[in-house]
Design a protein around this motif. Structure first.
Motif, PDB file in Angstrom:
ATOM      1  N   ARG A 281       0.831  -1.214   0.000  1.00 53.61           N
ATOM      2  CA  ARG A 281       0.000   0.000   0.000  1.00 53.61           C
ATOM      3  C   ARG A 281       0.861   1.258   0.000  1.00 53.61           C
ATOM      4  O   ARG A 281       0.606   2.204  -0.750  1.00 53.61           O
ATOM      5  CB  ARG A 281      -0.938   0.002   1.214  1.00 53.61           C
ATOM      6  N   LYS A 282       1.878   1.289   0.855  1.00 49.31           N
ATOM      7  CA  LYS A 282       2.728   2.488   0.943  1.00 49.31           C
ATOM      8  C   LYS A 282       3.452   2.733  -0.377  1.00 49.31           C
ATOM      9  O   LYS A 282       3.583   3.878  -0.825  1.00 49.31           O
ATOM     10  CB  LYS A 282       3.726   2.329   2.085  1.00 49.31           C
ATOM     11  N   LEU A 283       3.936   1.676  -0.988  1.00 47.78           N
ATOM     12  CA  LEU A 283       4.632   1.836  -2.260  1.00 47.78           C
ATOM     13  C   LEU A 283       3.698   2.329  -3.348  1.00 47.78           C
ATOM     14  O   LEU A 283       4.001   3.291  -4.070  1.00 47.78           O
ATOM     15  CB  LEU A 283       5.269   0.506  -2.674  1.00 47.78           C
ATOM     16  N   MET A 284       2.534   1.689  -3.465  1.00 41.37           N
ATOM     17  CA  MET A 284       1.632   2.035  -4.551  1.00 41.37           C
ATOM     18  C   MET A 284       0.929   3.370  -4.309  1.00 41.37           C
ATOM     19  O   MET A 284       0.598   4.075  -5.258  1.00 41.37           O
ATOM     20  CB  MET A 284       0.620   0.914  -4.781  1.00 41.37           C
ATOM     21  N   ASP A 285       0.713   3.732  -3.046  1.00 39.51           N
ATOM     22  CA  ASP A 285       0.131   5.046  -2.756  1.00 39.51           C
ATOM     23  C   ASP A 285       1.046   6.159  -3.237  1.00 39.51           C
ATOM     24  O   ASP A 285       0.582   7.257  -3.587  1.00 39.51           O
ATOM     25  CB  ASP A 285      -0.119   5.201  -1.251  1.00 39.51           C
ATOM     26  N   ALA A 286       2.354   5.896  -3.256  1.00 37.18           N
ATOM     27  CA  ALA A 286       3.318   6.921  -3.671  1.00 37.18           C
ATOM     28  C   ALA A 286       3.464   6.999  -5.184  1.00 37.18           C
ATOM     29  O   ALA A 286       4.121   7.924  -5.689  1.00 37.18           O
ATOM     30  CB  ALA A 286       4.684   6.633  -3.037  1.00 37.18           C
ATOM     31  N   MET A 287       2.858   6.055  -5.893  1.00 37.60           N
ATOM     32  CA  MET A 287       2.988   6.023  -7.350  1.00 37.60           C
ATOM     33  C   MET A 287       1.812   6.738  -8.015  1.00 37.60           C
ATOM     34  O   MET A 287       0.683   6.667  -7.529  1.00 37.60           O
ATOM     35  CB  MET A 287       3.051   4.570  -7.841  1.00 37.60           C
ATOM     36  N   PRO A 288       2.054   7.396  -9.132  1.00 41.14           N
ATOM     37  CA  PRO A 288       0.961   8.095  -9.810  1.00 41.14           C
ATOM     38  C   PRO A 288       0.043   7.130 -10.548  1.00 41.14           C
ATOM     39  O   PRO A 288       0.368   5.953 -10.743  1.00 41.14           O
ATOM     40  CB  PRO A 288       1.699   9.011 -10.793  1.00 41.14           C
ATOM     41  N   SER A 289      -1.094   7.641 -10.956  1.00 43.86           N
ATOM     42  CA  SER A 289      -2.024   6.878 -11.786  1.00 43.86           C
ATOM     43  C   SER A 289      -1.303   6.370 -13.030  1.00 43.86           C
ATOM     44  O   SER A 289      -0.461   7.066 -13.607  1.00 43.86           O
ATOM     45  CB  SER A 289      -3.193   7.772 -12.183  1.00 43.86           C
ATOM     46  N   GLY A 290      -1.639   5.155 -13.436  1.00 41.67           N
ATOM     47  CA  GLY A 290      -0.991   4.561 -14.596  1.00 41.67           C
ATOM     48  C   GLY A 290       0.218   3.730 -14.247  1.00 41.67           C
ATOM     49  O   GLY A 290       0.841   3.136 -15.139  1.00 41.67           O
ATOM     50  N   SER A 291       0.572   3.665 -12.949  1.00 39.06           N
ATOM     51  CA  SER A 291       1.669   2.803 -12.503  1.00 39.06           C
ATOM     52  C   SER A 291       1.190   1.364 -12.403  1.00 39.06           C
ATOM     53  O   SER A 291      -0.018   1.075 -12.405  1.00 39.06           O
ATOM     54  CB  SER A 291       2.207   3.283 -11.150  1.00 39.06           C
ATOM     55  N   TYR A 292       2.138   0.445 -12.291  1.00 39.31           N
ATOM     56  CA  TYR A 292       1.824  -0.983 -12.270  1.00 39.31           C
ATOM     57  C   TYR A 292       2.520  -1.678 -11.106  1.00 39.31           C
ATOM     58  O   TYR A 292       3.598  -1.254 -10.664  1.00 39.31           O
ATOM     59  CB  TYR A 292       2.271  -1.651 -13.577  1.00 39.31           C
ATOM     60  N   LEU A 293       1.892  -2.741 -10.621  1.00 41.20           N
ATOM     61  CA  LEU A 293       2.496  -3.651  -9.652  1.00 41.20           C
ATOM     62  C   LEU A 293       2.652  -5.010 -10.309  1.00 41.20           C
ATOM     63  O   LEU A 293       1.682  -5.566 -10.836  1.00 41.20           O
ATOM     64  CB  LEU A 293       1.626  -3.778  -8.399  1.00 41.20           C
ATOM     65  N   VAL A 294       3.874  -5.537 -10.314  1.00 39.52           N
ATOM     66  CA  VAL A 294       4.173  -6.854 -10.884  1.00 39.52           C
ATOM     67  C   VAL A 294       4.583  -7.747  -9.723  1.00 39.52           C
ATOM     68  O   VAL A 294       5.541  -7.451  -9.011  1.00 39.52           O
ATOM     69  CB  VAL A 294       5.305  -6.766 -11.923  1.00 39.52           C
ATOM     70  N   LEU A 295       3.854  -8.847  -9.532  1.00 41.44           N
ATOM     71  CA  LEU A 295       3.986  -9.619  -8.296  1.00 41.44           C
ATOM     72  C   LEU A 295       4.008 -11.113  -8.571  1.00 41.44           C
ATOM     73  O   LEU A 295       3.237 -11.608  -9.399  1.00 41.44           O
ATOM     74  CB  LEU A 295       2.791  -9.281  -7.395  1.00 41.44           C
ATOM     75  N   THR A 296       4.907 -11.829  -7.879  1.00 37.74           N
ATOM     76  CA  THR A 296       4.822 -13.290  -7.807  1.00 37.74           C
ATOM     77  C   THR A 296       4.949 -13.695  -6.348  1.00 37.74           C
ATOM     78  O   THR A 296       5.531 -12.970  -5.535  1.00 37.74           O
ATOM     79  CB  THR A 296       5.924 -14.000  -8.632  1.00 37.74           C
ATOM     80  N   HIS A 297       4.409 -14.878  -6.041  1.00 42.99           N
ATOM     81  CA  HIS A 297       4.420 -15.344  -4.648  1.00 42.99           C
ATOM     82  C   HIS A 297       4.171 -16.848  -4.615  1.00 42.99           C
ATOM     83  O   HIS A 297       3.281 -17.352  -5.301  1.00 42.99           O
ATOM     84  CB  HIS A 297       3.315 -14.629  -3.857  1.00 42.99           C
ATOM     85  N   PRO A 298       4.942 -17.602  -3.809  1.00 42.69           N
ATOM     86  CA  PRO A 298       4.697 -19.042  -3.698  1.00 42.69           C
ATOM     87  C   PRO A 298       3.396 -19.348  -2.972  1.00 42.69           C
ATOM     88  O   PRO A 298       2.928 -18.563  -2.141  1.00 42.69           O
ATOM     89  CB  PRO A 298       5.906 -19.557  -2.900  1.00 42.69           C
ATOM     90  N   THR A 299       2.823 -20.488  -3.307  1.00 43.25           N
ATOM     91  CA  THR A 299       1.560 -20.914  -2.720  1.00 43.25           C
ATOM     92  C   THR A 299       1.585 -22.424  -2.524  1.00 43.25           C
ATOM     93  O   THR A 299       2.331 -23.140  -3.205  1.00 43.25           O
ATOM     94  CB  THR A 299       0.380 -20.517  -3.625  1.00 43.25           C
ATOM     95  N   LEU A 300       0.778 -22.902  -1.593  1.00 45.76           N
ATOM     96  CA  LEU A 300       0.600 -24.340  -1.428  1.00 45.76           C
ATOM     97  C   LEU A 300      -0.563 -24.830  -2.277  1.00 45.76           C
ATOM     98  O   LEU A 300      -0.860 -26.024  -2.293  1.00 45.76           O
ATOM     99  CB  LEU A 300       0.382 -24.696   0.048  1.00 45.76           C
ATOM    100  N   GLU A 301      -1.219 -23.910  -2.959  1.00 42.27           N
ATOM    101  CA  GLU A 301      -2.238 -24.254  -3.937  1.00 42.27           C
ATOM    102  C   GLU A 301      -1.545 -24.501  -5.275  1.00 42.27           C
ATOM    103  O   GLU A 301      -0.316 -24.532  -5.350  1.00 42.27           O
ATOM    104  CB  GLU A 301      -3.270 -23.139  -4.032  1.00 42.27           C
ATOM    105  N   LEU A 302      -2.267 -24.705  -6.319  1.00 42.03           N
ATOM    106  CA  LEU A 302      -1.705 -24.956  -7.650  1.00 42.03           C
ATOM    107  C   LEU A 302      -0.755 -26.158  -7.649  1.00 42.03           C
ATOM    108  O   LEU A 302       0.268 -26.168  -8.333  1.00 42.03           O
ATOM    109  CB  LEU A 302      -0.948 -23.728  -8.169  1.00 42.03           C
TER     110      LEU A 302
END
Length: 268
Positions: free
Chosen positions: A178-199
Motif C-alpha cells: 500500500r505504501k509503495l503504490m500510494d506513492a505512485m501516480p495513476s498509470g503505474s503498475y504492480l508486478v507480483l509473484t508469490h509461492p503458494t501451497l495451492e496450484l
C-alpha cells in the motif's frame, strides 16, 4: 563465487548458512553460491522436485511482464524490489532492449547482491540504472532513495517478484504494498509473484519447513485470497491471478503450472 576466499567475502555475509539469493542463483544455474547453499538447495529439491521449474518460471514471467510494460504499455520506469543476484535477462536488460531510454532502480539489502551490483549498473546510453541498499520492510526508505533516477510524477512499474513471501505477517506485507503504490501516480503498475501451497504446491510445505529450519530468511506461502489482497485497488490485467508460468505465454507454447502465483495490476 563458487568457493571464494575469505578476503573476497563481504563482512556481513554468512558463508556457513544458506541464503535465499544464493540458493535461488544455484537453482537458476548460476555460480554465485557456496557449498552450504548447494547442499540446502539439493535437499529442498529432493523434497520438492519442481522448485527449479518454479525459479525458471518466475524469471520467465519477469521477462514477459517487463516486455509487455516497456513495449505495449510504454512504461519506462521500473522499481525492482528484492532484486536478487544478477543472472540472465535482468530487468534493465529486458526493459532497455525494448525501450532504450528506460530507467531502472534495483533494491536489495543482501550484501552479496550489493557486492555484485556493478553487474546491474550497466545501462544503455539513453537510460539509467541505480542500486539501493535497502530492506523491503522499510518502504519509506526506498521511496526517499529512488529519486532522481525515477520521476515519481510519471508512471512506474513496481516489481516485487518472490519478495513478499519473506514478510511473514500478511498485514505487514499488505501495508508495504500500500505504501509503495500510494506513492505512485495513476498509470503505474504492480508486478507480483508469490509461492503458494495451492496450484499443486502441497509438496512444498515440508520443503518450506526444512528451509525455515536450515536457511535464511524464513519464508511463507499464501493463498489466492491473500495474494489477491495485495492487488486491492488495482485493475488486474488479463489473465488475472494465475500460475506465473501461464501468464501471457506465447500461443501454442506449453507451460507446466508451477505453485507460484503471478499477476500484474494497474493503478487507476
Amino acid at each position: 563465487m563458487t568457493d571464494p576466499s575469505a578476503a573476497s567475502v563481504p563482512a556481513r555475509v554468512r558463508s556457513d548458512v544458506a541464503h535465499n539469493a544464493r540458493v535461488w542463483n544455484y537453482w537458476l544455474g548460476g555460480k554465485d553460491n557456496y557449498p552450504v547453499d548447494r547442499t540446502v538447495g539439493d535437499q529442498v529439491t529432493g523434497m520438492y522436485p519442481s522448485i527449479g521449474e518454479v525459479a525458471r518460471a518466475d524469471r520467465a514471467f519477469l521477462g514477459r511482464a517487463v516486455r509487455h510494460l516497456a513495449g505495449d504499455v510504454g512504461i519506462s520506469q521500473f522499481l525492482d524490489i528484492g532484486t536478487g543476484l544478477p543472472t540472465f535477462n535482468n530487468t534493465h536488460e529486458i526493459a532497455q532492449h525494448t525501450a532504450p531510454h528506460s530507467r531502472i532502480v534495483y533494491v536489495d539489502n543482501d550484501p552479496i547482491v550489493l557486492a555484485h551490483a556493478r553487474a546491474l549498473l550497466t545501462s544503455s546510453p539513453e537510460g539509467a540504472t541505480e542500486y539501493i541498499d535497502a530492506d523491503a520492510h522499510h518502504p519509506e526508505q526506498i521511496l526517499r532513495s529512488v529519486e532522481p533516477t525515477l520521476d515519481l510524477e510519471r508512471p512506474v512499474a513496481v516489481m516485487m517478484l518472490g519478495i513478499l513471501n519473506f514478510v511473514l505477517d500478511t498485514g505487514e506485507a499488505q501495508g508495504i504494498v500500500r505504501k509503495l503504490m500510494d506513492a505512485m501516480p495513476s498509470g503505474s503498475y504492480l508486478v507480483l509473484t508469490h509461492p503458494t501451497l495451492e496450484l499443486g504446491g502441497e509438496g512444498n510445505e515440508a520443503a518450506m519447513r526444512f528451509w525455515n529450519e536450515n536457511a535464511t530468511p524464513p519464508i511463507t506461502a499464501r493463498t489466492r485470497a491473500e495474494f489477491a489482497s495485495f492487488m486491492d485497488g488495482l485493475d488486474v490485467l488479463e489473465p488475472g491471478i494465475v500460475s506465473c508460468a501461464r501468464w501471457r505465454t506465447e500461443p501454442g507454447s506449453p507451460a507446466a503450472e508451477v505453485a507460484q502465483f503471478g499477476a500484474v495490476g494497474r493503478k487507476p
